[in-house]
Motif scaffolding. Structure first.
Motif, PDB file in Angstrom:
ATOM      1  N   ALA A   6       0.841  -0.939  -0.394  1.00 16.58           N
ATOM      2  CA  ALA A   6       0.132  -0.210  -0.024  1.00 16.58           C
ATOM      3  C   ALA A   6       0.699   1.031  -0.078  1.00 16.58           C
ATOM      4  O   ALA A   6       0.946   2.317  -0.453  1.00 16.58           O
ATOM      5  N   ASP A   7       1.615   1.295   0.817  1.00 18.33           N
ATOM      6  CA  ASP A   7       2.538   2.213   1.002  1.00 18.33           C
ATOM      7  C   ASP A   7       3.714   2.844  -0.517  1.00 18.33           C
ATOM      8  O   ASP A   7       3.674   4.167  -1.352  1.00 18.33           O
ATOM      9  N   LYS A   8       3.653   1.737  -1.534  1.00 20.70           N
ATOM     10  CA  LYS A   8       4.039   2.075  -2.929  1.00 20.70           C
ATOM     11  C   LYS A   8       3.070   2.117  -4.723  1.00 20.70           C
ATOM     12  O   LYS A   8       3.693   2.277  -5.247  1.00 20.70           O
ATOM     13  N   TYR A   9       2.369   1.279  -3.314  1.00 17.79           N
ATOM     14  CA  TYR A   9       1.251   1.244  -4.893  1.00 17.79           C
ATOM     15  C   TYR A   9       0.669   2.435  -5.935  1.00 17.79           C
ATOM     16  O   TYR A   9       0.467   2.137  -7.230  1.00 17.79           O
ATOM     17  N   LYS A  10       1.221   3.444  -5.040  1.00 20.44           N
ATOM     18  CA  LYS A  10       0.508   4.722  -6.834  1.00 20.44           C
ATOM     19  C   LYS A  10       1.345   4.876  -7.498  1.00 20.44           C
ATOM     20  O   LYS A  10       1.649   5.616  -8.381  1.00 20.44           O
ATOM     21  N   HIS A  11       2.583   4.844  -6.613  1.00 20.21           N
ATOM     22  CA  HIS A  11       4.290   4.818  -7.815  1.00 20.21           C
ATOM     23  C   HIS A  11       3.991   3.683  -8.168  1.00 20.21           C
ATOM     24  O   HIS A  11       4.094   3.965  -9.958  1.00 20.21           O
ATOM     25  N   TYR A  12       3.340   2.832  -8.669  1.00 22.00           N
ATOM     26  CA  TYR A  12       3.152   1.596  -9.439  1.00 22.00           C
ATOM     27  C   TYR A  12       2.093   1.918 -10.580  1.00 22.00           C
ATOM     28  O   TYR A  12       2.133   2.053 -11.462  1.00 22.00           O
ATOM     29  N   GLU A  13       1.546   2.451  -9.552  1.00 23.44           N
ATOM     30  CA  GLU A  13       0.174   3.110 -10.850  1.00 23.44           C
ATOM     31  C   GLU A  13       0.382   3.309 -12.250  1.00 23.44           C
ATOM     32  O   GLU A  13       0.265   3.578 -13.269  1.00 23.44           O
ATOM     33  N   ARG A  14       0.944   4.890 -11.684  1.00 28.36           N
ATOM     34  CA  ARG A  14       1.548   5.485 -12.113  1.00 28.36           C
ATOM     35  C   ARG A  14       2.540   5.338 -13.500  1.00 28.36           C
ATOM     36  O   ARG A  14       2.638   5.335 -14.730  1.00 28.36           O
ATOM     37  N   TRP A  15       3.422   4.259 -12.764  1.00 31.71           N
ATOM     38  CA  TRP A  15       4.696   4.016 -13.774  1.00 31.71           C
ATOM     39  C   TRP A  15       4.007   2.461 -14.791  1.00 31.71           C
ATOM     40  O   TRP A  15       4.148   2.569 -16.264  1.00 31.71           O
ATOM     41  N   ALA A  16       2.753   2.152 -14.797  1.00 32.82           N
ATOM     42  CA  ALA A  16       1.944   1.222 -15.347  1.00 32.82           C
ATOM     43  C   ALA A  16       0.782   2.009 -16.422  1.00 32.82           C
ATOM     44  O   ALA A  16       0.761   2.122 -17.817  1.00 32.82           O
ATOM     45  N   THR A  17       0.519   3.087 -16.185  1.00 32.66           N
ATOM     46  CA  THR A  17      -0.235   3.959 -16.925  1.00 32.66           C
ATOM     47  C   THR A  17       1.088   3.906 -18.133  1.00 32.66           C
ATOM     48  O   THR A  17       0.435   4.934 -19.098  1.00 32.66           O
ATOM     49  N   ALA A  18       2.293   4.697 -17.769  1.00 35.33           N
ATOM     50  CA  ALA A  18       3.316   4.766 -19.214  1.00 35.33           C
ATOM     51  C   ALA A  18       3.748   4.359 -19.683  1.00 35.33           C
ATOM     52  O   ALA A  18       4.703   4.325 -20.617  1.00 35.33           O
ATOM     53  N   ASN A  19       4.006   2.685 -19.019  1.00 37.04           N
ATOM     54  CA  ASN A  19       4.935   1.706 -19.664  1.00 37.04           C
ATOM     55  C   ASN A  19       3.705   0.778 -20.563  1.00 37.04           C
ATOM     56  O   ASN A  19       3.773  -0.513 -21.037  1.00 37.04           O
ATOM     57  N   ASP A  20       2.764   1.347 -20.258  1.00 36.87           N
ATOM     58  CA  ASP A  20       0.927   0.183 -21.157  1.00 36.87           C
ATOM     59  C   ASP A  20       0.900  -1.440 -19.784  1.00 36.87           C
ATOM     60  O   ASP A  20       0.719  -1.943 -20.881  1.00 36.87           O
ATOM     61  N   PHE A  21       1.778  -1.229 -18.511  1.00 38.32           N
ATOM     62  CA  PHE A  21       0.855  -2.026 -18.211  1.00 38.32           C
ATOM     63  C   PHE A  21      -0.699  -2.352 -17.579  1.00 38.32           C
ATOM     64  O   PHE A  21      -0.471  -1.214 -17.003  1.00 38.32           O
ATOM     65  N   PRO A  22      -1.045  -3.083 -17.791  1.00 40.31           N
ATOM     66  CA  PRO A  22      -2.646  -3.114 -17.252  1.00 40.31           C
ATOM     67  C   PRO A  22      -2.798  -2.759 -15.634  1.00 40.31           C
ATOM     68  O   PRO A  22      -2.229  -3.991 -14.610  1.00 40.31           O
ATOM     69  N   VAL A  23      -3.387  -1.519 -14.753  1.00 44.73           N
ATOM     70  CA  VAL A  23      -3.376  -1.621 -13.761  1.00 44.73           C
ATOM     71  C   VAL A  23      -4.701  -2.515 -13.430  1.00 44.73           C
ATOM     72  O   VAL A  23      -4.189  -2.030 -11.785  1.00 44.73           O
ATOM     73  N   GLU A  24      -5.261  -2.552 -13.874  1.00 46.57           N
ATOM     74  CA  GLU A  24      -5.986  -3.818 -12.815  1.00 46.57           C
ATOM     75  C   GLU A  24      -5.275  -5.055 -12.029  1.00 46.57           C
ATOM     76  O   GLU A  24      -5.553  -5.857 -11.767  1.00 46.57           O
ATOM     77  N   ASN A  25      -4.335  -5.179 -12.840  1.00 44.75           N
ATOM     78  CA  ASN A  25      -3.302  -6.786 -12.577  1.00 44.75           C
ATOM     79  C   ASN A  25      -2.515  -5.885 -11.855  1.00 44.75           C
ATOM     80  O   ASN A  25      -1.521  -6.836 -11.149  1.00 44.75           O
ATOM     81  N   ILE A  26      -2.547  -4.623 -10.732  1.00 44.21           N
ATOM     82  CA  ILE A  26      -1.720  -4.457 -10.162  1.00 44.21           C
ATOM     83  C   ILE A  26      -2.397  -5.369  -8.895  1.00 44.21           C
ATOM     84  O   ILE A  26      -3.297  -4.155  -8.146  1.00 44.21           O
ATOM     85  N   VAL A  27      -1.231  -5.443  -7.329  1.00 42.72           N
ATOM     86  CA  VAL A  27      -2.141  -6.781  -6.781  1.00 42.72           C
ATOM     87  C   VAL A  27      -1.654  -5.045  -5.165  1.00 42.72           C
ATOM     88  O   VAL A  27      -0.328  -5.873  -5.127  1.00 42.72           O
ATOM     89  N   ASN A  28      -1.901  -5.198  -4.881  1.00 43.58           N
ATOM     90  CA  ASN A  28      -2.094  -4.661  -3.145  1.00 43.58           C
ATOM     91  C   ASN A  28      -2.251  -5.285  -2.065  1.00 43.58           C
ATOM     92  O   ASN A  28      -3.518  -5.655  -1.847  1.00 43.58           O
ATOM     93  N   ASP A  29      -1.060  -5.831  -1.576  1.00 44.81           N
ATOM     94  CA  ASP A  29      -1.070  -6.370  -0.364  1.00 44.81           C
ATOM     95  C   ASP A  29      -1.370  -5.461   1.361  1.00 44.81           C
ATOM     96  O   ASP A  29      -1.524  -6.440   1.794  1.00 44.81           O
ATOM     97  N   GLY A  30      -1.328  -4.561   1.519  1.00 44.50           N
ATOM     98  CA  GLY A  30      -2.432  -4.197   2.103  1.00 44.50           C
ATOM     99  C   GLY A  30      -1.077  -3.274   3.014  1.00 44.50           C
ATOM    100  O   GLY A  30      -1.366  -2.645   4.041  1.00 44.50           O
ATOM    101  N   SER A  31      -0.150  -3.645   2.585  1.00 41.35           N
ATOM    102  CA  SER A  31       0.737  -3.171   4.052  1.00 41.35           C
ATOM    103  C   SER A  31       1.922  -2.079   4.489  1.00 41.35           C
ATOM    104  O   SER A  31       1.850  -2.006   3.085  1.00 41.35           O
ATOM    105  N   THR A  32       2.206  -1.344   4.763  1.00 42.14           N
ATOM    106  CA  THR A  32       2.725  -0.600   4.483  1.00 42.14           C
ATOM    107  C   THR A  32       4.092  -0.338   5.477  1.00 42.14           C
ATOM    108  O   THR A  32       4.734   1.220   5.334  1.00 42.14           O
ATOM    109  N   THR A  33       4.679  -1.085   6.715  1.00 41.24           N
ATOM    110  CA  THR A  33       5.947  -0.901   7.018  1.00 41.24           C
ATOM    111  C   THR A  33       6.500  -1.990   7.285  1.00 41.24           C
ATOM    112  O   THR A  33       5.579  -3.583   6.641  1.00 41.24           O
ATOM    113  N   LEU A  34       7.387  -1.915   7.030  1.00 44.87           N
ATOM    114  CA  LEU A  34       7.950  -3.623   7.377  1.00 44.87           C
ATOM    115  C   LEU A  34       7.501  -5.096   8.378  1.00 44.87           C
ATOM    116  O   LEU A  34       7.948  -5.329   8.149  1.00 44.87           O
ATOM    117  N   GLU A  35       7.407  -3.985   9.428  1.00 41.71           N
ATOM    118  CA  GLU A  35       6.206  -4.415  10.248  1.00 41.71           C
ATOM    119  C   GLU A  35       5.445  -5.647   9.997  1.00 41.71           C
ATOM    120  O   GLU A  35       5.078  -5.961  10.676  1.00 41.71           O
TER     121      GLU A  35
END
Length: 360
Positions: free
Chosen positions: A68-97
């Protein structure tokens, strides 16, 4: 076959060191996920893996799992690189812990997307030294063996076996006889290191849930511990394929690791002559619709993988392009000379045996 790119880890060490770097050289990389850092040749690390798995139409789907912490970064990358955004899976974690662990992330994608096919798993944030290897060879090797597949390489000078998952491989059958997760020195003589680059059969996917049910802490939900359990305890068939390349930036690394290996691999690449470039364009068949009537055209079409046009681009040993500086000539004279130079170049490249003719 389905490909899953894993990038759900929390690279706290590298991010912290980039943020606290006093030189200012890396300030533009603050908060950038490791997979989106510049790699060899300036290309993002993830760009390399996306090109590798996307160029040959070998996979029915490609998924990317992140946190969840980096999801937006990969969403922007996917949009710019023709990667299907719907195929990005967010595991919900925000920290190493509160991270799930690599095996749990893989199981999450398989369960949430209801996948029932052979799986190729790659850590999309590791750096690969060879920018031209053919992933089709990996898949072909996997399909020729009655078991799972682990990619491994030989440790480079200075790399410690205690920092990697180490495999012992039968040279006759390519079967992995033992897997050791970050073994202590002298526990094994093997210098063959495994990375998160695996092929798993669809009938084996249920073993992921079996393994996770035995783990009480997330720190043990790693692929290293999974393969130790799968190979050493379950005694199931896993085969190894050695790639003549190196892999780095695996797991938690620092800024010094990033700069060292980026420089090392870039230097090795520049020392080699240019490799041939081969590209294919596959045949397309339109089944229904009209694709040529502008913006509103809709069509149902498909590509056919066994028909294609192929182009091979190789470095010429005789042809060279030179830039001439023309300072005192007028704009009209420069245009004439540039056209003349182009014509001479065309004549030179098309007449291999006949002498060049003078052009006006």
């Amino acid at each position: 076959m389905i490909c899953i790119l894993l990038m759900a880890g929390h690279g706290t060490v590298l991010e912290t060191e980039i943020k606290n770097d006093d030189t200012g050289l890396y300030s533009h990389l603050a908060a950038v996920p490791k997979a989106l850092l510049p790699g060899i040749g300036g290309k993002k690390i993830l760009d390399f893996w996306w090109e590798i798995v996307n160029m040959r139409q070998l996979f029915t789907e490609v998924y990317l799992v992140t946190n969840a912490d980096k999801y937006k970064h990969y969403e922007r990358w996917a949009t710019a690189n023709d990667f299907p955004v719907e195929n990005i899976v967010n595991d919900g974690s925000t920290t190493l812990e509160d991270q799930l662990g690599a095996v749990a992330d893989l199981e999450l994608v398989i369960r949430s997307q209801k996948l029932q096919d052979d799986i190729l798993v790659i850590a999309g944030d590791m750096m690969c030294a060879d920018q031209n290897f053919d992933i089709a060879q990996v898949i072909g090797f996997f399909k020729s063996k009655p078991g799972e597949l682990i990619i491994y390489y030989e440790l480079e000078e200075g790399e410690r076996s205690s920092s990697r998952g180490i495999v012992e491989v039968s040279p006759e059958t390519h079967r992995i006889t033992r897997f050791l997760e970050k073994p202590k020195e002298r526990l094994t003589a093997s210098r063959l290191a495994s990375v998160v680059f695996y092929c798993i059969q669809k009938n084996t996917l249920s073993c992921l849930s079996d393994f996770l049910s035995l783990q009480t802490t997330t720190t043990n939900r790693t692929f290293g511990h999974f393969w130790e359990w799968f190979i050493n305890e379950k005694h199931l068939d896993v085969f190894g394929m050695k790639l003549p390349t190196g892999f780095q930036l695996i797991g938690q690394v620092g800024l010094s690791d990033y700069t060292k290996w980026l420089t090392h691999y870039s230097t090795k690449q520049h020392g080699n002559s240019a490799k041939p470039i081969t590209c294919r364009s596959y045949a397309r068949v339109g089944l229904m619709g009209n694709p040529s009537d502008g913006f509103n055209g809709k069509t149902i079409a498909m590509t056919i993988s066994n028909f294609w046009a192929e182009v091979n681009l190789v470095e010429s040993q005789t042809l060279s392009l030179a830039v001439f500086r023309i300072c005192s000539a007028s704009a009209e004279e420069r245009d004439i000379w540039e056209v003349s130079a182009c014509c001479r170049l065309l004549v030179k490249s098309s007449t291999s045996s006949a002498p060049n003719k003078a052009l006006p």
